[in-house]
Design a protein around this motif. Structure first.
Motif, mmCIF file in Angstrom:
data_model
loop_
_atom_site.group_PDB
_atom_site.id
_atom_site.type_symbol
_atom_site.label_atom_id
_atom_site.label_comp_id
_atom_site.label_asym_id
_atom_site.label_seq_id
_atom_site.Cartn_x
_atom_site.Cartn_y
_atom_site.Cartn_z
ATOM 1 N N THR A 110 0.892 -0.884 -0.183
ATOM 2 C CA THR A 110 0.176 -0.379 0.321
ATOM 3 C C THR A 110 1.358 1.114 0.200
ATOM 4 N N VAL A 111 2.390 1.407 0.827
ATOM 5 C CA VAL A 111 3.373 2.486 0.925
ATOM 6 C C VAL A 111 3.286 2.622 -0.658
ATOM 7 N N ILE A 112 3.924 1.193 -1.218
ATOM 8 C CA ILE A 112 4.906 1.506 -2.170
ATOM 9 C C ILE A 112 3.636 1.565 -3.658
ATOM 10 N N LEU A 113 2.227 1.625 -3.261
ATOM 11 C CA LEU A 113 1.328 2.045 -4.238
ATOM 12 C C LEU A 113 0.816 3.782 -4.493
ATOM 13 N N VAL A 114 0.838 4.120 -3.123
ATOM 14 C CA VAL A 114 0.966 5.576 -3.138
ATOM 15 C C VAL A 114 2.197 6.509 -3.081
ATOM 16 N N PHE A 115 2.886 5.710 -2.637
ATOM 17 C CA PHE A 115 4.371 6.892 -2.369
ATOM 18 C C PHE A 115 4.959 6.544 -3.700
ATOM 19 N N GLY A 116 4.831 5.791 -4.132
ATOM 20 C CA GLY A 116 6.402 4.763 -5.182
ATOM 21 C C GLY A 116 7.474 4.398 -4.195
ATOM 22 N N GLY A 117 8.290 3.302 -5.347
ATOM 23 C CA GLY A 117 9.334 1.984 -4.103
ATOM 24 C C GLY A 117 10.291 3.219 -4.465
ATOM 25 N N GLY A 118 10.807 3.517 -4.962
ATOM 26 C CA GLY A 118 11.783 4.263 -4.503
ATOM 27 C C GLY A 118 12.207 5.536 -3.517
#
Length: 290
Positions: A110-118
């Motif tokens: 969820t965090v990666i989806l919202v804020f990106g994986g970088g």
């Protein structure tokens, strides 16, 4: 040579303080649920991202971002606690493992989806160096150490004198007896879970200025660091967790300096194996929970 060793020990104590704040939450959750929370590192991540969002997007001060990071994690922990963790009371250990692993995947993605994986740069904190006993330390590292001591003193007072603390100790010893005498076990589990998640978030917010960068998968490493600590300290033993975290932090610092930085992350499980060969139940008795 001697001054270098002392400096690395000091750095190790600071690192151990970070681990201790995270690990004490996990060991308290284990004490009342008898289950390892494999999503614990994700609350560390949530606290860090909450503070980063507050600083970079809302323009708040670092002090305010600490509150935002911890409160946002508490909200998530309340929802997870109500929907999942309270249902784990009396459930088999395998159910707790599968449930918390699933929660970890959901929160991380969820965090990666919202804020990106970088990687994101964390710009807050007290990074100016201070001289303490001849050693130069960033003010943020001193803050981490002070907060760690305050957290453990506060926990010791809470579990010894407060009604909730006594209920937590009782549930950690015998769930069935607590139900017989009228203790609301699900409520104790929920409050313990929220407290553990809040401490993990607090550790993440305090560590973010030292780590500089934040990313979606940062919780995994913290979880794997925490597991050896709570086992070495005696599962469910709060005081043992503190000393085990300090041992791991100092060991990592010395290994990184004199062996190689690439071996630092292997220290935890290597130390765990050696400890279990010597004391299979950890440094402290698992009967002395809280």
């Amino acid at each position: 040579m001697f001054s270098t060793v002392i400096e690395q020990i000091v750095n190790g104590i600071v690192t151990g303080s970070v681990y201790a704040i995270v690990a004490v939450g996990m060991t308290m959750i284990f004490g009342v649920l008898r289950a390892i929370n494999f999503a614990h590192g994700e609350y560390y991540m949530l606290g860090t991202f909450g503070a980063w969002f507050a600083v970079d997007y809302l323009g708040l001060s670092y002090e305010a971002s600490i509150i935002v990071g911890v409160l946002s994690t508490i909200i998530v922990a309340y929802v997870v606690g109500r929907l999942v963790m309270q249902r784990m009371v009396g459930a088999p250990a395998e159910a707790g493992v599968l449930a918390t692993l699933g929660i970890a995947l959901v929160l991380q993605n969820t965090v990666i989806l919202v804020f990106g994986g970088g990687y994101k740069f964390f710009s807050g904190g007290y990074i100016e160096p201070l001289s303490v006993l001849g050693f130069s330390l960033a003010a943020q590292r001193i803050l981490i150490l002070v907060v760690c001591l305050l957290v453990f003193i506060g926990l010791e007072l809470m579990v010894t004198y407060s009604r909730m603390g006594k209920s937590m100790r009782a549930v950690s010893q015998n769930v069935e007896c607590c139900e017989v005498v009228g203790i609301d076990v699900p409520k104790v589990v929920l409050h313990t879970f929220i407290l553990g998640a809040a401490l993990a978030a607090l550790s993440g917010v305090l560590t973010a200025p030292v780590n500089v960068s934040v990313y979606g998968g940062m919780g995994e490493l913290i979880t794997f660091k925490t597991l050896p600590i709570i086992i070495m300290g005696g599962l469910g033993n709060v005081r043992g967790t503190f000393f085990a975290a300090m041992i791991l932090g100092i060991a990592e610092s010395l290994v990184a300096t004199y062996v190689g930085l690439q071996f630092r992350d292997t220290v935890g499980f290597a130390t765990l194996i050696l400890m279990l060969m010597w004391r299979p139940y950890g440094l402290f008795s698992t009967q002395a929970r809280f």
